[in-house]
Write an enzyme that holds these catalytic residues in place. Structure first.
Site, short mmCIF file in Angstrom:
data_model
loop_
_atom_site.label_atom_id
_atom_site.label_comp_id
_atom_site.label_asym_id
_atom_site.label_seq_id
_atom_site.Cartn_x
_atom_site.Cartn_y
_atom_site.Cartn_z
N ASN A 115 -8.90 -32.25 -86.45
CA ASN A 115 -9.71 -32.12 -87.69
C ASN A 115 -9.02 -32.75 -88.90
O ASN A 115 -9.53 -32.70 -90.01
CB ASN A 115 -10.05 -30.65 -87.97
N GLY A 125 -2.89 -33.42 -89.53
CA GLY A 125 -2.52 -34.71 -88.95
C GLY A 125 -3.05 -35.86 -89.80
O GLY A 125 -3.71 -35.65 -90.82
N ILE A 181 -11.20 -27.18 -83.72
CA ILE A 181 -11.14 -26.40 -82.47
C ILE A 181 -11.96 -25.12 -82.54
O ILE A 181 -12.25 -24.50 -81.53
CB ILE A 181 -9.70 -26.08 -82.00
N ALA A 199 -3.22 -28.66 -81.11
CA ALA A 199 -3.73 -28.36 -82.45
C ALA A 199 -3.29 -26.96 -82.85
O ALA A 199 -3.44 -26.02 -82.06
CB ALA A 199 -5.25 -28.46 -82.47
N THR A 217 6.17 -22.39 -78.02
CA THR A 217 7.35 -22.51 -78.88
C THR A 217 8.45 -21.51 -78.53
O THR A 217 8.16 -20.40 -78.05
CB THR A 217 6.93 -22.27 -80.35
N TYR A 276 3.78 -16.99 -86.74
CA TYR A 276 3.68 -18.24 -85.99
C TYR A 276 4.00 -17.98 -84.51
O TYR A 276 3.19 -18.27 -83.62
CB TYR A 276 4.65 -19.28 -86.59
N PHE A 303 11.67 -26.07 -78.09
CA PHE A 303 12.68 -25.67 -79.06
C PHE A 303 12.48 -26.62 -80.24
O PHE A 303 11.36 -26.77 -80.69
CB PHE A 303 14.05 -25.59 -78.37
N ASN A 304 13.46 -27.27 -80.79
CA ASN A 304 13.19 -28.04 -82.02
C ASN A 304 12.97 -29.51 -81.73
O ASN A 304 13.94 -30.26 -81.55
CB ASN A 304 14.33 -27.82 -83.01
N ALA A 307 12.33 -16.15 -94.56
CA ALA A 307 11.74 -15.04 -93.79
C ALA A 307 11.35 -15.52 -92.40
O ALA A 307 10.80 -16.60 -92.24
CB ALA A 307 10.50 -14.52 -94.52
N1 UFG Z 1 16.27 -25.09 -92.58
C1 UFG Z 1 17.02 -25.12 -93.74
N2 UFG Z 1 16.51 -25.77 -94.82
C2 UFG Z 1 15.30 -26.37 -94.81
C3 UFG Z 1 14.54 -26.33 -93.62
C4 UFG Z 1 15.05 -25.68 -92.52
O1 UFG Z 1 18.11 -24.58 -93.81
O2 UFG Z 1 14.90 -26.92 -95.85
C5 UFG Z 1 16.81 -24.40 -91.41
C6 UFG Z 1 15.93 -23.27 -90.92
O3 UFG Z 1 16.23 -22.09 -91.59
C7 UFG Z 1 16.29 -23.26 -89.43
C8 UFG Z 1 16.61 -24.71 -89.12
O4 UFG Z 1 16.88 -25.33 -90.37
O5 UFG Z 1 17.44 -22.51 -89.25
C9 UFG Z 1 15.49 -25.44 -88.46
O6 UFG Z 1 14.29 -25.19 -89.18
P1 UFG Z 1 12.94 -25.96 -88.91
O7 UFG Z 1 11.96 -25.49 -89.93
O8 UFG Z 1 13.20 -27.41 -88.81
O9 UFG Z 1 12.48 -25.48 -87.46
P2 UFG Z 1 12.42 -23.98 -86.86
O10 UFG Z 1 13.72 -23.70 -86.21
O11 UFG Z 1 11.90 -23.04 -87.86
O12 UFG Z 1 11.40 -24.17 -85.67
C10 UFG Z 1 10.28 -23.37 -85.49
C11 UFG Z 1 10.16 -23.00 -84.04
C12 UFG Z 1 9.93 -24.19 -83.20
C13 UFG Z 1 8.75 -24.89 -83.71
C14 UFG Z 1 8.91 -25.20 -85.14
C15 UFG Z 1 7.64 -25.76 -85.62
O13 UFG Z 1 11.31 -22.33 -83.59
O14 UFG Z 1 9.69 -23.82 -81.88
O15 UFG Z 1 9.18 -24.04 -85.89
O16 UFG Z 1 7.56 -25.82 -86.96
F1 UFG Z 1 8.48 -26.00 -83.00
#
Ligand code: UFG
Length: 327
Positions: free
Chosen positions: A32, A36, A52, A74, A117, A141, A169-170, A282
């Site tokens: 949608n 994206g 969706i 999505a 995730t 999420y 994971f990431n 958070a």
């Molecule tokens: N982080 C910072 N500063 C920032 C952004 C992130 O310190 O400006 C830290 C976060 O606190 C985290 C790490 O960097 O510790 C990674 O953060 P991301 O936001 O890049 O990704 P997440 O680990 O939050 O990933 C989560 C889920 C994934 C998913 C992803 C999708 O764990 O499975 O969100 O957004 F794919």
């Protein structure tokens, strides 16, 4: 295969679509465009702009293009936003997913691969995390992704679906022609790269009082091309008749702390990145590192690009070439 990729205008979907097309599959992107970008859609893919939550349009699309497999990407993905706006996350990630399953049932489509995730695990009891470990999401999420995984299991049993859940994971890094682009951007690596490019002022580290080796969160970064390859293996397994696959997808090992990611990015870019210490975000877990032995054992998947420097380098190249168009 004749594959519909929901969310195919997003980061991972745009990379996966191109990999599927390269292998001779037919791809229909259904998106949608709320998150994206039309220009991210693979040029040889068919593009359908739709939501969706629109079961009727989804079913029509599935029938019209004789789809045999759906990759459901999505959805909403930002941890912090999900804590502030849970209703939006339930609507898109749960109700939207159920609408897709209903449409598949209407159209007689039996194979679905779902983008799940690591956030389904919450604060893990042990690392590396195994697929059967306790699910205890720490944010809406992760909770909405887990809720849909459970629904998929029951729908699958009732309707004879072939299902796969891939718990990312990431995801990080880029292909030559597709990569990460979110507006607003919330993810660590692209934010550090923006700071390195000078299009963002600084990177804020969300907390340095976690029980980890340097106090910052540990994550398991996986190259998006390795991730895409795992999808193709899982789709092929579903086509062979596999029923209810669930796999973690990460590189395992020690993972990387936020501070380590910043150091690697400085080295790769050759730029100094201004860093600001901030409070915890958070919903963040201290450590998320995958045990991915199951998909290696069962499908023969093996990540080819585990080095974080290589992952960051590909993201850096993509960002300068396609996003900010800087030398
Ligand atoms: N982080 C910072 N500063 C920032 C952004 C992130 O310190 O400006 C830290 C976060 O606190 C985290 C790490 O960097 O510790 C990674 O953060 P991301 O936001 O890049 O990704 P997440 O680990 O939050 O990933 C989560 C889920 C994934 C998913 C992803 C999708 O764990 O499975 O969100 O957004 F794919």
């Amino acid at each position: 295969m004749n594959v519909m990729v929901t969310g195919g205008a997003g980061y991972i979907g745009s990379v996966l679509s191109r990999q599927l097309l390269k292998q001779g599959h037919v791809v229909t992107v259904y998106d949608n465009l709320s998150r994206g970008f039309r220009e991210s859609v693979a040029p040889q893919a068919r593009f359908v702009q739709g939501d969706i939550l629109d079961r009727g349009y989804l079913a029509d699309t599935l029938r019209a293009h004789k789809i045999d497999s759906v990759v459901h990407m999505a959805g909403l993905i930002a941890v912090g936003e999900s804590v502030r706006e849970p209703a939006y996350y339930y609507q898109q990630n749960v109700t939207g997913g159920l609408s897709l399953l209903d449409a598949m049932n209407d159209a007689g489509v039996k194979r679905i691969l779902f983008s799940s995730t690591a956030a389904v695990y919450g604060e893990p009891q042990r690392v590396p995390i195994e697929e059967t470990d306790e699910k205890n999401p720490t944010n809406p999420y992760g909770e909405t992704k887990w809720t849909f995984e459970k629904a998929l299991r029951w729908y699958g049993e009732a309707f004879g679906l072939h299902t796969a859940c891939l718990r990312y994971f990431n995801a990080a890094g880029a292909a030559d022609d597709a990569g990460e682009r979110h507006e607003p951007e919330t993810h660590l690596i692209p934010l550090i790269l923006r700071a390195a490019l000078g299009v963002a002022p600084a990177i804020t580290v969300f907390g340095d009082d976690f029980p980890t080796r340097d106090g910052t969160c540990v994550r398991d970064y996986i190259h998006v091309l390795d991730l895409a390859h795992a999808h193709i293996l899982a789709l092929e397994a579903l086509a062979r008749g596999e029923k209810a696959l669930v796999y973690n997808l990460g590189c395992g090992g020690e993972g990387y702390t936020v501070k380590e990611v910043i150091e690697v990015t400085k080295r790769v870019t050759g730029k100094d990145v201004p860093v600001v210490m901030g409070p915890r975000r958070a919903g963040d877990s201290a450590v998320l590192v995958a045990g991915s032995e199951k998909i290696k054992r069962e499908l023969g998947w093996k990540p080819q690009r585990q080095d974080l420097g290589q992952i960051v380098e590909s993201a850096w190249t993509f960002m300068r070439k396609h996003q900010f168009k800087t030398p």
